[in-house]
Design an enzyme around this catalytic site. Structure first.
Site: not given
Length: 270
Positions: A60-62
């Site tokens: 997902g969003c890093f």
């Protein structure tokens, strides 16, 4: 993130772009990374000291994914965010978020295997997101947010595959959609990993950061290491952190990493 908007025009959940359709990219490395030090740990982002090892994953969003790792109590030399497992050399953020490079937002971990086990990092990976979601996490959709973990040796591969089977059972039999590939599979595309822009590195620790996280932890623990680990790897990869650490500091259902302190967790706290 902006990628949620960009991917609406590039297929969203539709799947991966083919290598021959990917953006061309460039030979130039990302500017601002050479010599850059970790905002919290103060170590050079690019270096891998002798005897240290590397782990790479995407869930997902890093921004939040990276923070969950740098906060681990010991053994983490550096974390970095970047673009991994794609086809376009040296992509930019906007290019990766278009789904036209094949990359997923990823985290690179440089760690000391004498202080932390690969299994500890692997457990945080599984528990910090919903690996049953296809091509995204939460509202962030597209191949740039897909779940993936990439191995550098046979031990890592076996541990990933064994833990995946165990976690699928813990999740009630729901199918895990995580991409599991060898790092060398991407050599023909220039390599597995490309660092993201400097402003993305340790983003959530910086003043003015937007407290954003799209990951979907399920609040379900990976079963005990002894129950799923290959017999010949149990001694070498014994977890460094006791169950008391996970009960107090492990991921909970929903994304909560943004509200936690930025400094590594104290070993005296569990």
């Amino acid at each position: 993130m902006i990628g949620s908007i960009l991917n609406l025009s590039s297929g969203g959940d539709s799947g991966m772009i083919k290598p021959n359709q990917a953006m061309k990219g460039r030979d130039q490395k990302m500017t601002g990374i050479t010599g850059l030090k970790h905002y919290i740990l103060n170590n050079n982002l690019e270096e891998v000291p002798e005897g240290y090892e590397v782990a790479v994953f995407g869930n997902g969003c890093f921004w939040g994914s990276e923070k969950s790792i740098w906060r681990m109590p010991k053994g983490i030399h550096s974390t970095a965010v970047g673009y991994c497992a794609g086809y376009t050399p040296n992509p930019t953020y906007n290019e990766a978020c278009s789904s036209m490079t094949g990359h997923t937002e990823g985290v690179r971990v440089v760690y000391n295997p004498k202080e932390i086990s690969y299994v500890d990092i692997l457990r945080m990976f599984w528990e910090s997101h919903d690996p049953t979601q296809y091509m995204g996490q939460g509202s962030d959709r597209g191949s740039q947010y897909r779940s993936g973990i990439y191995y550098f040796n046979e031990d890592q591969k076996r541990l990933i595959e064994s833990s995946k089977k165990a976690y699928e059972k813990a999740l009630g039999g729901r199918e895990i959609k995580t991409e599991i590939r060898s790092a060398i599979d991407y050599d023909k595309y220039g390599g597995l990993w490309y660092f993201a822009e400097a402003y993305h590195q340790q983003y959530l620790a910086k003043p003015g950061a937007r407290p954003y996280c799209s990951a979907q932890p399920q609040g379900i623990s990976l079963p005990a290491f002894e129950s799923w680990a290959p017999e010949d790897l149990k001694e070498k990869y014994t977890p460094a952190f006791p169950e008391s650490f996970w009960k107090k500091h492990g991921p909970v259902r929903g994304c909560s990493i943004v509200r936690f302190d930025n400094e590594p967790i104290s070993e005296s706290s569990y």
